[in-house]
Design a protein around this motif. Structure first.
Motif, PDB file in Angstrom:
ATOM      1  N   SER A 170      -4.256  -2.412   6.591  1.00  0.00           N
ATOM      2  CA  SER A 170      -5.060  -0.877   7.597  1.00  0.00           C
ATOM      3  C   SER A 170      -5.074   0.148   6.514  1.00  0.00           C
ATOM      4  CB  SER A 170      -3.859  -0.328   8.090  1.00  0.00           C
ATOM      5  OG  SER A 170      -3.220  -1.817   9.450  1.00  0.00           O
ATOM      6  N   LEU A 171      -6.235  -0.103   5.534  1.00  0.00           N
ATOM      7  CA  LEU A 171      -6.385   0.216   4.504  1.00  0.00           C
ATOM      8  C   LEU A 171      -6.652   1.905   4.406  1.00  0.00           C
ATOM      9  CD1 LEU A 171      -6.673  -2.133   1.559  1.00  0.00           C
ATOM     10  CD2 LEU A 171      -4.906   0.204   1.478  1.00  0.00           C
ATOM     11  N   LYS A 172      -6.614   3.168   4.359  1.00  0.00           N
ATOM     12  CA  LYS A 172      -6.780   3.902   4.075  1.00  0.00           C
ATOM     13  C   LYS A 172      -8.139   4.856   3.402  1.00  0.00           C
ATOM     14  CE  LYS A 172      -3.781   5.254   7.852  1.00  0.00           C
ATOM     15  NZ  LYS A 172      -2.869   6.736   7.874  1.00  0.00           N
ATOM     16  N   PRO A 173      -8.853   5.351   3.035  1.00  0.00           N
ATOM     17  CA  PRO A 173      -9.709   5.603   1.807  1.00  0.00           C
ATOM     18  C   PRO A 173      -8.392   6.427   0.726  1.00  0.00           C
ATOM     19  CG  PRO A 173     -10.994   6.034   4.011  1.00  0.00           C
ATOM     20  CD  PRO A 173      -9.959   5.834   4.465  1.00  0.00           C
ATOM     21  N   GLU A 174      -7.676   7.192   1.686  1.00  0.00           N
ATOM     22  CA  GLU A 174      -7.034   8.137   1.024  1.00  0.00           C
ATOM     23  C   GLU A 174      -5.913   7.009   0.119  1.00  0.00           C
ATOM     24  OE1 GLU A 174      -7.691   8.463   4.147  1.00  0.00           O
ATOM     25  OE2 GLU A 174      -5.644   9.080   5.400  1.00  0.00           O
ATOM     26  N   ASP A 175      -5.722   5.262   0.008  1.00  0.00           N
ATOM     27  CA  ASP A 175      -4.958   4.820  -0.203  1.00  0.00           C
ATOM     28  C   ASP A 175      -5.586   4.310  -2.012  1.00  0.00           C
ATOM     29  OD1 ASP A 175      -4.389   3.032   2.822  1.00  0.00           O
ATOM     30  OD2 ASP A 175      -2.572   4.062   1.067  1.00  0.00           O
ATOM     31  N   THR A 176      -7.132   4.883  -1.762  1.00  0.00           N
ATOM     32  CA  THR A 176      -7.500   4.777  -3.031  1.00  0.00           C
ATOM     33  C   THR A 176      -6.429   4.990  -4.293  1.00  0.00           C
ATOM     34  OG1 THR A 176     -10.026   4.873  -2.124  1.00  0.00           O
ATOM     35  CG2 THR A 176      -9.612   5.384  -4.150  1.00  0.00           C
ATOM     36  N   ALA A 177      -6.483   4.251  -5.478  1.00  0.00           N
ATOM     37  CA  ALA A 177      -6.108   4.602  -6.911  1.00  0.00           C
ATOM     38  C   ALA A 177      -6.007   3.977  -7.931  1.00  0.00           C
ATOM     39  CB  ALA A 177      -4.672   5.058  -6.213  1.00  0.00           C
ATOM     40  N   VAL A 178      -4.632   3.642  -8.901  1.00  0.00           N
ATOM     41  CA  VAL A 178      -4.973   2.886  -9.463  1.00  0.00           C
ATOM     42  C   VAL A 178      -2.947   2.200  -9.215  1.00  0.00           C
ATOM     43  CG1 VAL A 178      -4.495   1.616 -12.082  1.00  0.00           C
ATOM     44  CG2 VAL A 178      -6.342   3.350 -11.440  1.00  0.00           C
ATOM     45  N   TYR A 179      -3.020   1.279  -8.966  1.00  0.00           N
ATOM     46  CA  TYR A 179      -1.485   0.499  -8.644  1.00  0.00           C
ATOM     47  C   TYR A 179      -0.922   0.048  -9.939  1.00  0.00           C
ATOM     48  CZ  TYR A 179      -2.948   1.428  -3.453  1.00  0.00           C
ATOM     49  OH  TYR A 179      -2.461   1.851  -2.808  1.00  0.00           O
ATOM     50  N   TYR A 180       0.153   0.645  -9.899  1.00  0.00           N
ATOM     51  CA  TYR A 180       0.945  -0.334 -11.261  1.00  0.00           C
ATOM     52  C   TYR A 180       2.111  -0.925 -10.184  1.00  0.00           C
ATOM     53  CZ  TYR A 180      -1.940   3.397 -13.500  1.00  0.00           C
ATOM     54  OH  TYR A 180      -2.757   4.634 -14.636  1.00  0.00           O
ATOM     55  N   CYS A 181       2.904  -1.413 -11.237  1.00  0.00           N
ATOM     56  CA  CYS A 181       4.254  -2.485 -10.601  1.00  0.00           C
ATOM     57  C   CYS A 181       5.460  -1.792 -12.171  1.00  0.00           C
ATOM     58  CB  CYS A 181       3.934  -3.736 -10.568  1.00  0.00           C
ATOM     59  SG  CYS A 181       3.374  -4.624 -11.625  1.00  0.00           S
ATOM     60  N   ASN A 182       6.664  -1.716 -11.831  1.00  0.00           N
ATOM     61  CA  ASN A 182       7.494  -1.558 -13.069  1.00  0.00           C
ATOM     62  C   ASN A 182       8.746  -1.775 -12.454  1.00  0.00           C
ATOM     63  OD1 ASN A 182       8.383  -0.717 -15.569  1.00  0.00           O
ATOM     64  ND2 ASN A 182       6.936   0.595 -15.270  1.00  0.00           N
TER      65      ASN A 182
END
Length: 113
Positions: free
Chosen positions: A83-95
């Motif tokens: 259910s992705l939304k335009p506001e989920d637009t980003a660079v995703y990182y893990c750590n």
């Protein structure tokens, strides 16, 4: 030791993506791992995390839409995003939650309206 996030891409609103966090040079199967994201012009923010014992927690803005899990056979942590939304637009990182490593390049997620 390095963690690499991958699996991002371009998806329409309402769609799904599966991100993976892979480790090179170490095992993360029993490490607490967190996913973060950073949108243009904004600070990096917590998205979801999985503890060493498997406990999961989520930012309120993704609860019910995102699910974090482990694939121990592949030594990865997976972030299922629905259910992705335009506001989920980003660079995703893990750590790692403890003994953080330098942030990698992340993976771009773009959600079109």
């Amino acid at each position: 030791v390095q963690l690499q996030a991958y699996g991002g891409g371009l998806v329409q609103a309402g769609g799904s993506l599966r991100l993976s966090c892979a480790a090179a040079g170490t095992t993360i199967n029993y490490r607490a791992i967190d996913w973060y994201r950073q949108a243009p012009g904004k600070q990096r923010e917590f998205v979801a995390g999985i503890g060493s014992g498997g406990t999961t927690n989520y930012a309120d803005i993704v609860k019910g839409r995102f699910t974090i899990s482990r694939d121990k056979a592949k030594n990865t942590v997976v972030l299922h995003m629905n259910s992705l939304k335009p506001e989920d637009t980003a660079v995703y990182y893990c750590n790692r939650r403890v003994e953080r490593l330098p942030w990698g390049q992340g993976t771009q997620v773009t959600v079109s309206s």
